[in-house]
Design a protein around this motif. Structure first.
Motif, short mmCIF file in Angstrom:
data_model
loop_
_atom_site.label_atom_id
_atom_site.label_comp_id
_atom_site.label_asym_id
_atom_site.label_seq_id
_atom_site.Cartn_x
_atom_site.Cartn_y
_atom_site.Cartn_z
N ASP A 93 -5.70 4.81 -1.33
CA ASP A 93 -4.56 3.91 -1.21
C ASP A 93 -3.87 3.81 -2.57
O ASP A 93 -4.15 2.90 -3.35
CB ASP A 93 -5.09 2.54 -0.75
CG ASP A 93 -3.99 1.59 -0.31
OD1 ASP A 93 -2.99 2.07 0.27
OD2 ASP A 93 -4.15 0.38 -0.51
N THR A 107 -2.71 6.81 1.71
CA THR A 107 -1.74 5.80 2.13
C THR A 107 -1.01 5.30 0.90
O THR A 107 -1.58 5.21 -0.19
CB THR A 107 -2.40 4.60 2.85
OG1 THR A 107 -3.41 4.05 2.00
CG2 THR A 107 -3.01 5.01 4.18
N ASN A 139 2.40 2.44 -0.25
CA ASN A 139 3.31 1.39 0.23
C ASN A 139 4.38 1.21 -0.84
O ASN A 139 4.25 1.77 -1.95
CB ASN A 139 2.53 0.09 0.55
CG ASN A 139 1.87 -0.53 -0.65
OD1 ASN A 139 2.46 -0.59 -1.73
ND2 ASN A 139 0.65 -1.01 -0.49
N LEU A 184 3.07 0.22 -4.26
CA LEU A 184 2.34 1.28 -4.98
C LEU A 184 3.31 2.31 -5.54
O LEU A 184 3.09 2.83 -6.65
CB LEU A 184 1.33 1.96 -4.03
CG LEU A 184 0.16 1.07 -3.56
CD1 LEU A 184 -0.64 1.77 -2.46
CD2 LEU A 184 -0.75 0.70 -4.74
N LYS A 190 4.88 4.92 8.22
CA LYS A 190 4.23 3.61 8.15
C LYS A 190 5.28 2.53 8.44
O LYS A 190 6.32 2.48 7.78
CB LYS A 190 3.64 3.44 6.75
CG LYS A 190 2.55 2.41 6.64
CD LYS A 190 1.92 2.51 5.25
CE LYS A 190 0.86 1.48 5.03
NZ LYS A 190 0.42 1.46 3.63
N PHE A 217 -5.48 -5.66 7.00
CA PHE A 217 -5.65 -5.82 5.54
C PHE A 217 -6.84 -6.73 5.25
O PHE A 217 -6.74 -7.95 5.25
CB PHE A 217 -4.37 -6.44 4.95
CG PHE A 217 -3.25 -5.47 4.70
CD1 PHE A 217 -3.00 -4.40 5.54
CD2 PHE A 217 -2.42 -5.63 3.59
CE1 PHE A 217 -1.96 -3.51 5.30
CE2 PHE A 217 -1.37 -4.76 3.34
CZ PHE A 217 -1.13 -3.70 4.20
N ARG A 231 -6.71 -8.92 1.69
CA ARG A 231 -5.71 -10.01 1.66
C ARG A 231 -6.11 -11.17 2.56
O ARG A 231 -5.74 -12.31 2.31
CB ARG A 231 -4.32 -9.48 2.04
CG ARG A 231 -3.75 -8.56 0.99
CD ARG A 231 -2.28 -8.28 1.19
NE ARG A 231 -1.87 -7.14 0.38
CZ ARG A 231 -0.62 -6.73 0.25
NH1 ARG A 231 0.35 -7.36 0.87
NH2 ARG A 231 -0.34 -5.68 -0.50
N ALA A 282 -7.61 -1.43 5.66
CA ALA A 282 -6.81 -1.37 4.43
C ALA A 282 -7.10 -2.57 3.55
O ALA A 282 -7.88 -3.45 3.92
CB ALA A 282 -5.33 -1.31 4.79
N SER A 283 -6.46 -2.58 2.38
CA SER A 283 -6.66 -3.66 1.42
C SER A 283 -8.16 -3.80 1.09
O SER A 283 -8.72 -4.88 1.13
CB SER A 283 -6.09 -4.97 1.97
OG SER A 283 -6.09 -5.99 1.01
N ARG A 316 -11.25 -3.80 -1.38
CA ARG A 316 -11.36 -4.27 -2.76
C ARG A 316 -12.64 -3.84 -3.46
O ARG A 316 -12.72 -3.86 -4.68
CB ARG A 316 -11.27 -5.80 -2.80
CG ARG A 316 -9.96 -6.35 -2.25
CD ARG A 316 -8.85 -6.26 -3.28
NE ARG A 316 -7.54 -6.43 -2.67
CZ ARG A 316 -7.03 -7.61 -2.27
NH1 ARG A 316 -7.73 -8.70 -2.43
NH2 ARG A 316 -5.84 -7.66 -1.74
N THR A 326 -8.94 2.94 3.81
CA THR A 326 -8.09 3.39 2.71
C THR A 326 -8.34 2.46 1.54
O THR A 326 -8.31 1.24 1.67
CB THR A 326 -6.60 3.46 3.08
OG1 THR A 326 -5.91 4.09 2.00
CG2 THR A 326 -5.97 2.10 3.38
C1 E4P Z 1 -2.28 -0.45 3.26
O1 E4P Z 1 -2.12 0.70 3.60
C2 E4P Z 1 -1.84 -1.01 1.97
O2 E4P Z 1 -1.24 -0.01 1.21
C3 E4P Z 1 -2.93 -1.56 1.11
O3 E4P Z 1 -4.22 -1.28 1.59
C4 E4P Z 1 -2.70 -2.93 0.61
O4 E4P Z 1 -3.77 -3.29 -0.22
P1 E4P Z 1 -3.69 -4.46 -1.29
O5 E4P Z 1 -3.96 -5.74 -0.60
O6 E4P Z 1 -4.78 -4.11 -2.27
O7 E4P Z 1 -2.32 -4.40 -1.91
#
Ligand code: E4P
Length: 217
Positions: free
Chosen positions: A6, A26, A28, A31, A87, A133, A136, A167-168, A170, A187
């Motif tokens: 990601d 992935t 966004n 990023l 996306k 996510f 988050r 996603a997201s 950590r 991701t």
């Molecule tokens: C999903 O594809 C997003 O790009 C991503 O996982 C967001 O992650 P973050 O909460 O670390 O910004």
């Protein structure tokens, strides 16, 4: 379980790819901005650079929030490379866009998903991937991993083809728990992926093996 990275950082993508475990990427808009990539031509060229490194799905996010705008952007994105996945955010027009794109066989990733209800809509619309996510949700004192478990259960109940793309992410325990729950894909930034390598007993054991080998050489 597939591993996507990601990030829009080409160095991190190359490093994960060199490990031999990378299945896709992935990105966004945040990023992309972090890498200083702005302007349509540069953005599209950057997606191409990413797709040239990894022979797998590369999620490229639309900026428009209306149906016509999203579909127009999708047309440009899919021209970049056959591995581009469009996306689309989980909003009303986003669901319509996913349905229109999936009806044409165009791969989509429904992003910014924070509830099981949203994940059901994404699957009904025919999304290739749904992106809940995890981190988050944890950030607002809600169990992000519980959402992964719920979506996997619901999709299994009805045999939805949509893949659960956690996603997201950590930290490495997010990845391990997603694997335990049966997520199709995670991701993650490079850090948590590399952290999976670490165990102090591995380091200790290797040091001992090398020391013993040296002692008799
Ligand atoms: C999903 O594809 C997003 O790009 C991503 O996982 C967001 O992650 P973050 O909460 O670390 O910004």
């Amino acid at each position: 379980m597939q591993f996507f990275i990601d990030t829009a950082n080409l160095g991190d993508i190359r490093e994960a790819h060199a490990l031999g475990i990378l299945d896709g990427v992935t990105t966004n808009p945040s990023l992309m901005a972090k890498e200083g990539i702005a302007g349509k031509d540069r953005v599209l060229a950057h997606y191409k650079a990413i797709a040239d490194i990894v022979q797998g799905p590369v999620s490229a996010e639309v900026i428009a929030t209306d149906l016509a705008g999203m579909l127009a952007e999708a047309e440009e994105l899919i021209e970049v490379d056959p591995n581009i996945v469009v996306k689309v955010p989980m909003i009303k027009d986003g669901v319509k866009a996913i349905k229109a794109l999936s009806d044409r066989g165009i791969k989509t990733n429904c992003t910014l998903v924070f509830s099981a209800g949203q994940a059901i809509l994404a699957a009904k619309a025919g999304a290739t991937y749904v992106s809940p996510f995890v981190g988050r949700l944890d950030d607002v004192s809600t169990d992000g991993l519980a959402l992964i478990e719920d979506i996997v259960t619901i999709y299994t109940n009805y045999g939805y083809d949509t893949q659960v793309l956690a996603a997201s992410i950590r930290h490495p325990m997010h990845i391990i728990e997603c694997a335990r729950m049966g997520a199709d894909v995670i991701t993650s930034p490079l850090g948590p992926i590399l952290a999976l390598l670490n165990h102090p007993l591995t380091d200790k054991g290797l040091a001992q093996f090398l020391a013993d080998h040296k002692r008799v050489s």
